[in-house]
Design a protein around this motif. Sequence first.
Motif, mmCIF file in Angstrom:
data_model
loop_
_atom_site.group_PDB
_atom_site.id
_atom_site.type_symbol
_atom_site.label_atom_id
_atom_site.label_comp_id
_atom_site.label_asym_id
_atom_site.label_seq_id
_atom_site.Cartn_x
_atom_site.Cartn_y
_atom_site.Cartn_z
ATOM 1 N N PRO A 270 3.213 54.112 -3.817
ATOM 2 C CA PRO A 270 2.352 53.073 -4.405
ATOM 3 C C PRO A 270 0.871 53.411 -4.255
ATOM 4 N N ARG A 271 0.096 53.040 -5.263
ATOM 5 C CA ARG A 271 -1.350 53.308 -5.213
ATOM 6 C C ARG A 271 -2.015 52.557 -4.063
ATOM 7 N N GLU A 272 -1.456 51.419 -3.663
ATOM 8 C CA GLU A 272 -2.005 50.670 -2.522
ATOM 9 C C GLU A 272 -1.937 51.501 -1.237
ATOM 10 N N LYS A 273 -0.869 52.284 -1.121
ATOM 11 C CA LYS A 273 -0.729 53.154 0.060
ATOM 12 C C LYS A 273 -1.790 54.258 0.044
ATOM 13 N N LEU A 274 -2.086 54.799 -1.139
ATOM 14 C CA LEU A 274 -3.159 55.793 -1.255
ATOM 15 C C LEU A 274 -4.491 55.160 -0.880
ATOM 16 N N GLU A 275 -4.735 53.952 -1.360
ATOM 17 C CA GLU A 275 -5.988 53.271 -1.032
ATOM 18 C C GLU A 275 -6.106 53.052 0.481
ATOM 19 N N GLN A 276 -5.025 52.660 1.128
ATOM 20 C CA GLN A 276 -5.039 52.482 2.587
ATOM 21 C C GLN A 276 -5.330 53.805 3.287
ATOM 22 N N HIS A 277 -4.712 54.879 2.799
ATOM 23 C CA HIS A 277 -4.917 56.211 3.371
ATOM 24 C C HIS A 277 -6.386 56.633 3.273
ATOM 25 N N LEU A 278 -6.970 56.446 2.088
ATOM 26 C CA LEU A 278 -8.364 56.847 1.885
ATOM 27 C C LEU A 278 -9.326 55.949 2.654
ATOM 28 N N THR B 215 -4.333 56.356 -13.319
ATOM 29 C CA THR B 215 -3.514 57.555 -13.446
ATOM 30 C C THR B 215 -4.059 58.414 -14.572
ATOM 31 N N ASP B 216 -3.985 59.732 -14.386
ATOM 32 C CA ASP B 216 -4.449 60.683 -15.391
ATOM 33 C C ASP B 216 -3.703 61.995 -15.187
ATOM 34 N N ASP B 217 -3.106 62.523 -16.245
ATOM 35 C CA ASP B 217 -2.355 63.784 -16.188
ATOM 36 C C ASP B 217 -1.298 63.773 -15.091
ATOM 37 N N GLY B 218 -0.671 62.634 -14.871
ATOM 38 C CA GLY B 218 0.382 62.542 -13.870
ATOM 39 C C GLY B 218 -0.124 62.451 -12.449
ATOM 40 N N CYS B 219 -1.428 62.297 -12.269
ATOM 41 C CA CYS B 219 -2.028 62.198 -10.943
ATOM 42 C C CYS B 219 -2.641 60.812 -10.758
#
Length: 93
Positions: free
Chosen positions: A39-47, A59-63
Amino acid sequence: MKTEIAVILGAGILILSGALPALAIEKDMCDVPMDQWQPREKLEQHLTAEGWEVQKITTDDGCYEVYATTEDGLTVEAYFNPETFDRVSPADD
């Protein structure tokens, strides 16, 4: 006249063939099936834990494409693998 056309066609083929590898790299930049994305929320927490201030994640080009300010105060547009959260570089960088 035939020689000029052949030269122009040859040049066009060379130009296009040089662009194809870059397109293939960009297509495969984050080649991860959707069912393996975190989940993108997990990426946000990580950053955020690394000191980043996240403005937006798309999302862009599968990233995941992140617009943020880093811990050093730099405004960035960064790409991350959606499965591993490893930072990746677009083909044109």
